[in-house]
Design a protein around this motif. Sequence first.
Motif, mmCIF file in Angstrom:
data_model
loop_
_atom_site.group_PDB
_atom_site.id
_atom_site.type_symbol
_atom_site.label_atom_id
_atom_site.label_comp_id
_atom_site.label_asym_id
_atom_site.label_seq_id
_atom_site.Cartn_x
_atom_site.Cartn_y
_atom_site.Cartn_z
ATOM 1 N N TYR A 31 24.535 24.817 11.880
ATOM 2 C CA TYR A 31 23.716 24.764 13.012
ATOM 3 C C TYR A 31 24.382 25.328 14.087
ATOM 4 O O TYR A 31 25.445 24.900 14.728
ATOM 5 C CB TYR A 31 22.947 23.320 13.239
ATOM 6 C CG TYR A 31 22.218 22.987 12.129
ATOM 7 C CD1 TYR A 31 20.800 22.920 12.217
ATOM 8 C CD2 TYR A 31 22.856 21.736 11.395
ATOM 9 C CE1 TYR A 31 20.114 22.313 11.228
ATOM 10 C CE2 TYR A 31 22.011 21.534 10.280
ATOM 11 C CZ TYR A 31 20.649 21.582 10.132
ATOM 12 O OH TYR A 31 19.788 21.197 9.237
ATOM 13 N N SER A 35 20.195 25.254 18.628
ATOM 14 C CA SER A 35 19.200 25.251 17.846
ATOM 15 C C SER A 35 18.601 23.889 17.394
ATOM 16 O O SER A 35 19.004 22.955 18.174
ATOM 17 C CB SER A 35 19.865 25.824 16.523
ATOM 18 O OG SER A 35 20.549 25.137 15.905
ATOM 19 N N VAL A 321 22.226 31.338 21.460
ATOM 20 C CA VAL A 321 20.878 31.186 20.865
ATOM 21 C C VAL A 321 19.865 31.580 22.040
ATOM 22 O O VAL A 321 20.120 31.507 23.306
ATOM 23 C CB VAL A 321 20.715 29.788 20.661
ATOM 24 C CG1 VAL A 321 19.329 29.377 20.336
ATOM 25 C CG2 VAL A 321 21.762 29.510 19.388
ATOM 26 N N CYS A 326 13.902 28.895 21.243
ATOM 27 C CA CYS A 326 14.598 28.050 20.178
ATOM 28 C C CYS A 326 14.977 28.687 18.993
ATOM 29 O O CYS A 326 14.971 27.921 17.902
ATOM 30 C CB CYS A 326 13.730 26.713 19.966
ATOM 31 S SG CYS A 326 13.816 25.766 21.490
ATOM 32 N N GLN A 327 15.205 29.896 19.009
ATOM 33 C CA GLN A 327 15.724 30.744 17.933
ATOM 34 C C GLN A 327 17.212 31.155 17.911
ATOM 35 O O GLN A 327 17.268 31.793 19.138
ATOM 36 C CB GLN A 327 14.641 31.808 17.807
ATOM 37 C CG GLN A 327 13.031 31.327 17.540
ATOM 38 C CD GLN A 327 12.940 30.991 15.796
ATOM 39 O OE1 GLN A 327 13.786 31.035 15.178
ATOM 40 N NE2 GLN A 327 11.834 30.185 15.758
ATOM 41 N N PRO A 328 18.014 31.254 16.940
ATOM 42 C CA PRO A 328 19.118 31.515 16.973
ATOM 43 C C PRO A 328 18.938 33.239 16.862
ATOM 44 O O PRO A 328 18.096 33.642 16.307
ATOM 45 C CB PRO A 328 19.802 31.129 15.495
ATOM 46 C CG PRO A 328 18.837 30.858 14.795
ATOM 47 C CD PRO A 328 17.499 30.627 15.629
ATOM 48 N N VAL A 336 15.144 26.540 12.210
ATOM 49 C CA VAL A 336 15.236 25.982 13.455
ATOM 50 C C VAL A 336 13.502 25.335 13.518
ATOM 51 O O VAL A 336 12.693 25.915 12.880
ATOM 52 C CB VAL A 336 15.486 26.850 14.512
ATOM 53 C CG1 VAL A 336 16.945 27.064 14.584
ATOM 54 C CG2 VAL A 336 14.515 28.025 14.556
#
Length: 342
Positions: A31, A35, A321, A326-328, A336
């Motif tokens: 992780y 994330s 990120v 909220c996405q790498p 995620v």
Amino acid sequence: MGEGGGCSSTPQPPMSVVKSIELVLPKDVVYPAGSSIEGQVVLILNSTLVDPVVKVELVGRGYVEWNEEIGASRDYSRDVICNNKADYVHKTKTFPVEDNWLSAGSHTFDFHFNLPPRLPSTFASKIGHVSYFVQASCMGREHVLAKKRTYLSIQGTSDFHQENALQSPVFVEAEKKVSYNCCMQGTICLQIQMEKNTFAPGEGIVFTTEISNHSGKSIKTVVFALYAHVRYEGFTPKAERRSREDSSELLRQEANTQIAPFDATKIVSTLNLPQVLSVSSSTRDGEIMSTRYELVSTVHLPWSLTCVKAKVPIIVTGAPVDTAGCQPLEGAALPVSQECQN
């Protein structure tokens, strides 16, 4: 360098109302900081449980400790323990229970946590560690009935890619005059070329080494190694600040060459970085450790009892990120949450 994947649980007494409590999380996931972590708590009861408290926690913390000798200049010495600790994240979710009781059987609770955007990577050494875990627990009336913990692999991130989007090629040269056969002398020239010196965990470090042998002896061995130099910050029992640096070899590759006298050769090499690494950093207030990396190429010259080394500073940075979604970012394809909530 990590504690990801491990889990532990408390033993249950005979005839406990709780048969088991489990954490369901994706396996072998790294992780990135920033994330989301998604999972489930599965609670199985032998009988009805009244007034239960079922919760899950996300915890991240670091700790360093070492012994240091003092007083050597006074003809005596004693050990003093230097240590330091840090708390990086602690989030708790308590699940609502309808009518304040749970019947016998299986109960599933969904959860997700957002990791803070700035975290150190999972790390472990003889001197310090940084660990992250998710812990589920079930309590009755003032008693913990069951508990389960699963450790996570967290990759720290940085803004280095954004600040240094354009990287220039790297060139390092080392040259040494060597003696052989009593009165003979020659020169060994070692060069390292790289298109860049900044990499993300899991990426391959590609570099070209050129060796010019201006001597009357053959060169048979060249060693390439990546070193991590970690600086730890701690305090004595009297609150005096102390620091200590420890170095370790992360990766090593050996090339058996036959470079004839007054000849030259090129070697193209790749060192593949681990999936989880501490990002390159300098110690700032409140940090318990910082890391820097160095690529070292070594030409061994056993016939002259010496060697030639060329060193290149390597920067390791995690892919930042996209916190808005909220996405790498690309290169960190990890599961995620589709929502952004704690």
